[in-house]
Scaffold this motif. Structure first.
Motif, PDB file in Angstrom:
ATOM      1  N   ASN A  39       0.827  -1.204   0.000  1.00 49.46           N
ATOM      2  CA  ASN A  39       0.000   0.000   0.000  1.00 49.46           C
ATOM      3  C   ASN A  39       0.862   1.254   0.000  1.00 49.46           C
ATOM      4  O   ASN A  39       0.589   2.209  -0.736  1.00 49.46           O
ATOM      5  CB  ASN A  39      -0.919  -0.002   1.226  1.00 49.46           C
ATOM      6  N   SER A  47      -3.641  10.619  -1.334  1.00 45.07           N
ATOM      7  CA  SER A  47      -3.777   9.733  -0.172  1.00 45.07           C
ATOM      8  C   SER A  47      -4.063  10.534   1.096  1.00 45.07           C
ATOM      9  O   SER A  47      -3.373  11.513   1.399  1.00 45.07           O
ATOM     10  CB  SER A  47      -2.491   8.918   0.015  1.00 45.07           C
ATOM     11  N   GLU A  78     -11.474   3.444   4.600  1.00 45.51           N
ATOM     12  CA  GLU A  78     -10.499   2.996   3.604  1.00 45.51           C
ATOM     13  C   GLU A  78     -11.162   2.809   2.237  1.00 45.51           C
ATOM     14  O   GLU A  78     -10.588   3.167   1.201  1.00 45.51           O
ATOM     15  CB  GLU A  78      -9.855   1.671   4.058  1.00 45.51           C
ATOM     16  N   ARG A  82     -10.185   5.022  -1.252  1.00 49.70           N
ATOM     17  CA  ARG A  82      -9.787   4.375  -2.500  1.00 49.70           C
ATOM     18  C   ARG A  82     -10.754   4.697  -3.630  1.00 49.70           C
ATOM     19  O   ARG A  82     -10.350   5.004  -4.758  1.00 49.70           O
ATOM     20  CB  ARG A  82      -9.716   2.860  -2.313  1.00 49.70           C
ATOM     21  N   LYS A  86     -10.015   7.219  -7.148  1.00 51.21           N
ATOM     22  CA  LYS A  86     -10.171   6.629  -8.481  1.00 51.21           C
ATOM     23  C   LYS A  86     -11.312   7.308  -9.250  1.00 51.21           C
ATOM     24  O   LYS A  86     -11.176   7.624 -10.432  1.00 51.21           O
ATOM     25  CB  LYS A  86     -10.445   5.131  -8.345  1.00 51.21           C
TER      26      LYS A  86
END
Length: 312
Positions: A39, A47, A78, A82, A86
């Motif tokens: 990761n 991030s 989490e 993510r 994206k």
């Protein structure tokens, strides 16, 4: 609200320690360490952007309202991080539609964010809903419950809309819901290994306290990591380059896990502090200095926060 909120974290099932075999613990730790490194090696520039204090508090409160295991709340964070990175990347790199004003280069970007703003509460809820389905001992949030909860907070949606949002998030995550593991899993595994190596450490009591410490660190994330950056660099105003390099520290779940355990140890049984720091350093390979720095900074913020709260 803060007073009632911070008494929230209590596992819905009792976590039993000292029952896993040495081989199983070794495999779990090796796997956890590998996934953490993978990761950290694939971090994006965004991030941590969706781990804002207000957003995390919203997810924690939602988890409490739905009576989910705390694991689901951390995992939802989490998943959201993510998915949003994206999703936004795809939206903002899509060619500008024909008809967009050439003399207003920001108009398309503004339109994307405005449209996303409307969907965002439902996207957050979809992440919580998906996370609830990963922990079978926890209550699963079905679509009827989702519609009821969303209606109660002012979002009028149908079951079809809820389903479509869940599928959108699921596809955006490419159906990979378990990568990377969430921070509470690191705490649980590290405590299990710690209890195996040092039977005198009261890991059962530490586990209860770790829930509160991890929640505090999550909500005070920006302030704590800013202080840790200053401590590490010995610089009051770290440079942009130093901040960019420090992102790997802010996203290091292994460091977060050992830091949370050492803070809980200091609060619960300070005489065991040095022993626990040494053992966790041995288990993870993280230096005792790094673990102590994290614990000291966090304890400083706990004390400052406690002293700023006026009695009611």
């Amino acid at each position: 609200m803060a007073k009632s909120f911070f008494c929230a974290p209590s596992p819905s099932v009792s976590f039993k320690f000292r029952e896993a075999s040495f081989d199983l613990l070794t495999d779990c730790l090796v796997n956890l360490n590998k996934r953490n490194k993978d990761n950290l090696n694939s971090l994006s520039k965004c991030s941590g952007n969706f781990k804002d204090k207000r957003l995390m508090e919203y997810i924690f409160l939602m988890t409490k309202e739905l009576r989910l295991d705390p694991l689901a709340g951390y995992h939802a964070v989490e998943l959201l991080q993510r998915f949003m990175v994206k999703h936004l990347t795809e939206l903002l790199t899509t060619p500008t539609p024909q008809g967009a004003a050439a003399d207003q280069p920001e108009s398309y970007e503004d339109a994307v964010f405005d449209k996303l703003k409307e969907k965002f509460p439902l996207i957050v809820f979809s992440c919580v809903q998906l996370a609830s389905k990963l922990f079978l001992h926890s209550q699963i949030v079905d679509n009827n419950t989702a519609v009821r909860i969303l209606h109660s907070v002012g979002h009028s949606v149908s079951k079809q809309t809820v389903l479509e949002s869940e599928l959108m998030v699921l596809k955006g995550l490419e159906y990979r819901l378990n990568a990377p593991p969430n921070p509470l899993i690191y705490v649980e595994i590290l405590l299990e290994v710690l209890g195996h190596n040092e039977p005198s450490i009261p890991v059962e009591q530490l586990y209860e306290l770790c829930h509160h410490v991890l929640q505090f660190v999550s909500l005070q994330r920006t302030a704590i990591y800013d202080s840790l950056l200053e401590t590490t660099t010995q610089c009051v105003n770290p440079s942009r380059e130093q901040r960019e390099k420090f992102v790997t520290v802010t996203e290091d779940c292994m460091l977060l896990g050992v830091g949370v355990i050492t803070v809980a140890t200091f609060i619960l049984c300070v005489r065991k502090f040095e022993q626990v720091v040494g053992e966790l350093s041995h288990i993870t390979g993280i230096s005792a200095r790094s673990i102590s720095d994290f614990a000291n900074v966090t304890l400083m913020h706990i004390v400052e926060t406690s002293s700023s709260v006026t009695p009611t």
